[in-house]
Design an enzyme around this catalytic site. Structure first.
Site, PDB file in Angstrom:
ATOM      1  N   LYS A  93      18.476  62.946 -27.737  1.00 34.69           N
ATOM      2  CA  LYS A  93      18.863  64.354 -27.663  1.00 34.69           C
ATOM      3  C   LYS A  93      20.262  64.560 -28.233  1.00 34.69           C
ATOM      4  O   LYS A  93      20.521  65.550 -28.889  1.00 34.69           O
ATOM      5  CB  LYS A  93      18.838  64.824 -26.220  1.00 34.69           C
ATOM      6  CG  LYS A  93      17.457  65.118 -25.702  1.00 34.69           C
ATOM      7  CD  LYS A  93      17.573  65.647 -24.282  1.00 34.69           C
ATOM      8  CE  LYS A  93      16.215  65.676 -23.603  1.00 34.69           C
ATOM      9  NZ  LYS A  93      16.359  65.891 -22.157  1.00 34.69           N
ATOM     10  N   ARG A 147       9.132  53.281 -23.939  1.00 36.29           N
ATOM     11  CA  ARG A 147       9.325  54.540 -24.642  1.00 36.29           C
ATOM     12  C   ARG A 147       8.841  54.417 -26.078  1.00 36.29           C
ATOM     13  O   ARG A 147       8.663  53.316 -26.606  1.00 36.29           O
ATOM     14  CB  ARG A 147      10.785  54.949 -24.619  1.00 36.29           C
ATOM     15  CG  ARG A 147      11.715  54.016 -25.389  1.00 36.29           C
ATOM     16  CD  ARG A 147      13.116  54.608 -25.571  1.00 36.29           C
ATOM     17  NE  ARG A 147      13.660  55.148 -24.344  1.00 36.29           N
ATOM     18  CZ  ARG A 147      13.950  56.451 -24.163  1.00 36.29           C
ATOM     19  NH1 ARG A 147      13.781  57.322 -25.116  1.00 36.29           N
ATOM     20  NH2 ARG A 147      14.454  56.860 -23.033  1.00 36.29           N
ATOM     21  N   GLU A 207      14.469  67.316 -18.625  1.00 35.40           N
ATOM     22  CA  GLU A 207      15.706  68.007 -18.282  1.00 35.40           C
ATOM     23  C   GLU A 207      15.912  69.076 -19.351  1.00 35.40           C
ATOM     24  O   GLU A 207      15.854  68.778 -20.545  1.00 35.40           O
ATOM     25  CB  GLU A 207      16.887  67.028 -18.276  1.00 35.40           C
ATOM     26  CG  GLU A 207      18.158  67.745 -17.888  1.00 35.40           C
ATOM     27  CD  GLU A 207      19.382  66.825 -17.799  1.00 35.40           C
ATOM     28  OE1 GLU A 207      19.237  65.604 -17.942  1.00 35.40           O
ATOM     29  OE2 GLU A 207      20.470  67.380 -17.596  1.00 35.40           O
TER      30      GLU A 207
HETATM   31  P1  ATP Z   1      18.142  62.285 -21.358  1.00 36.20           P
HETATM   32  O1  ATP Z   1      17.614  61.889 -20.004  1.00 36.20           O
HETATM   33  O2  ATP Z   1      19.070  61.329 -21.973  1.00 36.20           O
HETATM   34  O3  ATP Z   1      18.616  63.694 -21.431  1.00 36.20           O
HETATM   35  P2  ATP Z   1      15.397  61.974 -22.156  1.00 36.20           P
HETATM   36  O4  ATP Z   1      14.902  61.806 -23.539  1.00 36.20           O
HETATM   37  O5  ATP Z   1      15.105  60.958 -21.128  1.00 36.20           O
HETATM   38  O6  ATP Z   1      16.933  62.232 -22.352  1.00 36.20           O
HETATM   39  P3  ATP Z   1      14.187  63.893 -20.395  1.00 36.20           P
HETATM   40  O7  ATP Z   1      14.207  65.360 -20.491  1.00 36.20           O
HETATM   41  O8  ATP Z   1      14.747  63.249 -19.194  1.00 36.20           O
HETATM   42  O9  ATP Z   1      14.926  63.380 -21.681  1.00 36.20           O
HETATM   43  O10 ATP Z   1      12.720  63.370 -20.671  1.00 36.20           O
HETATM   44  C1  ATP Z   1      11.588  63.849 -19.997  1.00 36.20           C
HETATM   45  C2  ATP Z   1      10.560  62.763 -19.911  1.00 36.20           C
HETATM   46  O11 ATP Z   1      10.221  62.300 -21.213  1.00 36.20           O
HETATM   47  C3  ATP Z   1      11.091  61.583 -19.130  1.00 36.20           C
HETATM   48  O12 ATP Z   1      10.137  61.232 -18.142  1.00 36.20           O
HETATM   49  C4  ATP Z   1      11.247  60.510 -20.150  1.00 36.20           C
HETATM   50  O13 ATP Z   1      10.927  59.254 -19.615  1.00 36.20           O
HETATM   51  C5  ATP Z   1      10.259  60.901 -21.253  1.00 36.20           C
HETATM   52  N1  ATP Z   1      10.724  60.437 -22.556  1.00 36.20           N
HETATM   53  C6  ATP Z   1      11.885  60.741 -23.162  1.00 36.20           C
HETATM   54  N2  ATP Z   1      11.997  60.088 -24.341  1.00 36.20           N
HETATM   55  C7  ATP Z   1      10.866  59.374 -24.501  1.00 36.20           C
HETATM   56  C8  ATP Z   1      10.371  58.491 -25.521  1.00 36.20           C
HETATM   57  N3  ATP Z   1      11.073  58.216 -26.619  1.00 36.20           N
HETATM   58  N4  ATP Z   1       9.159  57.937 -25.336  1.00 36.20           N
HETATM   59  C9  ATP Z   1       8.439  58.201 -24.237  1.00 36.20           C
HETATM   60  N5  ATP Z   1       8.835  59.017 -23.252  1.00 36.20           N
HETATM   61  C10 ATP Z   1      10.040  59.598 -23.366  1.00 36.20           C
END
Ligand code: ATP
Ligand code: MG
Length: 574
Positions: A277, A267, A36
């Protein structure tokens, strides 16, 4: 550990192998990385990037880079650009497969009308608070909303009016009609569309209703014919809705089977950093760091500026693997992987970080000569370079002790020992140069040492016959003072002092490391003056350094320390 062998098996690869054997997808592997654009990518995202792009590469498939931009409020073009650059930097190429979820708003809307018409969705007009009460809890079933029994015609009419902007924000929501008594709260008629007047970075003011993430994501996957939709474990409870929705839309003719399959993995949780974030935005907004690319931040732009290498990320993600159980990885594992890669590739250079003069009193004043230092001790084919030697050198302040401690083998002056006997000053090798013997030091009025004096032994130059005739226990580095390049060097340390900043409930800001950066002026060998942005070196005895990609100027690079030569925290933690 070898890095060029076949990728290690994991539960996702096993599943794909089984499906391929059964012919489920006809051998097709189509994954996606769906950030996102509401922040910069961080080290956790790198795990997901290597997983998704890695599967596509290894199975001859494709990986889409998809911006999951269905929530207009916190998204921006700045984030889109930074994300593209970081994915590229890690070495991945999405080819023609760059997508924006917001380009699917029409399809998402059509899907919603279909759900209404098929009796699978309704417009609810409860307030947010009421809706929460009706939802029930983990131990109690929910209750049907009084609006749940609206007719298809009424729902359709209301939904179209929602879209037309006839209601204020929040007045109604469109909900899937599933089961308010489901033990899985996510199936208790989840909201799928809300009214929200917000400008969207891609669609502008076209829409005043926006789909909810859990509704949008499966549709995005299905539109793009994703085979394996890989996400983190917290979405496990959403999978039944993911499947329910795509099943209903496939029945409606929107998509064909087999439908994308959601697969959850653990994760990355990494000690000594924050990978949320929200917290990263707070660190930047409140100026605890200099910006998104501050080399202390675990953002990918910060990591790049710090000097970490994409290849080091690959080694790291290979090493930690992919599993279904959450756990913590120690930051030192990441550093170790980076250090390994840097050790293989970085040329060696000499830098004196805490300089004090060494004056060789028996060396002629106007004279200088070349010594030769290998660019890489394990790779002789990388050659040698000339380092000038002259009467006045810079050495590290800690390489001299006026009164040596026990076992100190570097420079110290002549002294009278416990038995009252005069002992000579100590002898060390100036690495790649001569053996010198310490004769004394100069001090200022406060007793601080301003220069060290020595004599050199003319027949001991490294690389000449007989150079080793004089045995010494100490070996120190130096640069010629007349030839040195003085530069700013930033010594970075961890941004937090605790492994899990803030712990379970505390404020992570309380755990900021007050000494996470030290800016010094160092004396570097002249060859470093020509370094250009992102050139990496090992400064002998000090660690790996990179020419900063933001602040370096032509012929005036400044350096960031990427990582020390050894894990300096392992000792501190004992
Ligand atoms: P949010 O959804 O709260 O804004 P997010 O960290 O999930 O934060 P996204 O932009 O949705 O951010 O993440 C993009 C991809 O990265 C998603 O598929 C998510 O599962 C993956 N991702 C995010 N954080 C991690 C992590 N710590 N380890 C592994 N994959 C991650
Ligand atoms: Mg997310």
């Amino acid at each position: 550990m070898s890095h060029d062998t076949a990728p290690a098996a994991n539960f996702i690869r096993n599943l794909i192998d089984e499906q391929n054997a059964a012919g489920k997808w006809g051998g097709r592997v189509e994954t996606r990385f769906p950030p996102e654009p509401n922040g910069y990518l961080h080290l956790g995202h790198a795990k997901s990037i290597f997983l998704n792009f890695g599967l596509a590469r290894d199975y001859g498939g494709v990986c889409h880079l998809r911006f999951d931009d269905t929530n207009p409020e916190k998204e921006s073009q700045e984030y889109v650009d930074a994300i593209l650059e970081s994915v590229k930097w890690l070495g991945f190429d999405w080819g023609s497969h760059l997508y924006f979820a917001s380009n699917y708003f029409d399809t998402m809307y059509a899907c919603a009308e279909h759900l209404i018409q098929a009796g699978h969705a309704y417009v609810d007009s409860l307030s947010a608070d009421e809706m929460r009460t009706y939802r029930g809890s983990l131990t109690e079933p929910g209750k049907d909303s009084p609006y749940r029994s609206r007719s298809v015609e009424e729902n359709l009419d209301l939904f179209r009016k929602m879209r037309a902007g006839e209601f204020p924000d929040g007045a109604h929501v469109l909900r899937a009609k599933i089961d308010m008594a489901s033990p899985n709260i996510n199936l208790r008629d989840p909201a799928i569309y809300r009214i929200k007047r917000a400008h969207h970075h891609n669609t502008g003011d076209t829409w005043c209703i926006y789909p909810m993430y859990t509704y949008a994501h499966p549709i995005e996957d299905a539109i793009e014919h994703i085979t394996h939709s890989i996400c983190t474990l917290e979405f496990e409870d959403q999978r039944p809705f993911y499947d329910w929705l795509l099943d209903k839309l496939a029945d409606g003719g929107f998509f064909t089977r087999p439908l994308p399959q959601q697969i959850e993995f653990a994760r990355l949780n990494l000690t000594y950093v924050v990978l949320s974030k929200r917290k990263l935005i707070q660190l930047v907004d409140e100026k605890h760091v200099s910006g998104w690319d501050d080399p202390r931040l675990p953002t990918l732009v910060g990591a790049r500026r710090r000097g970490y290498m994409a290849e080091g990320f690959k080694r790291f993600t290979d090493r930690i693997g992919v599993s279904k159980s959450d756990g913590w990885i120690d930051y030192s594992v990441f550093e170790e992987c980076q250090r390994d890669v840097l050790n293989d590739s970085a040329h060696r250079r000499i830098a004196v970080l805490d300089p004090v003069k060494l004056i060789i009193d028996n060396y002629p004043e106007a004279q200088s000569e070349d010594c030769f230092a290998p660019n890489h001790p394990q790779q002789p084919d990388l050659g040698k370079r000339a380092v000038p030697f002259s009467r006045e050198l810079w050495i590290e302040r800690e390489d001299f002790m006026e009164i040596p401690s026990k076992g100190y083998f570097r420079l110290f002056p002549p002294r009278i020992d416990a038995a009252g006997i005069m002992q000579p000053g100590n002898t060390v090798r100036l690495r790649y140069g001569y053996v010198v013997q310490c004769t004394g030091c100069d001090k200022d009025a406060n007793g601080a040492i301003t220069a060290v004096h020595c004599d050199y032994l003319p027949d001991t130059k490294s690389g000449t016959p007989g150079a080793d005739s004089v045995k010494v226990k100490g070996n120190i580095h130096w640069v010629s003072a007349t030839h040195a390049y003085e530069a700013e060097v930033r010594l970075y340390d961890r941004l937090f002092t605790t492994a899990q900043p803030g712990g379970e409930s505390g404020d992570f800001l309380n755990d900021l490391n007050a000494d996470s950066v030290r800016v010094i002026h160092a004396q570097l060998e002249l060859a470093l003056k020509d370094a250009t942005a992102e050139d990496r070196f090992q400064f002998e005895r000090h660690g790996y350094f990179v020419a900063d990609r933001v602040d370096s100027k032509p012929s005036a690079p400044v350096f960031n320390r990427t990582v020390t030569l050894k894990d300096s925290w392992a000792k501190a933690e004992k």
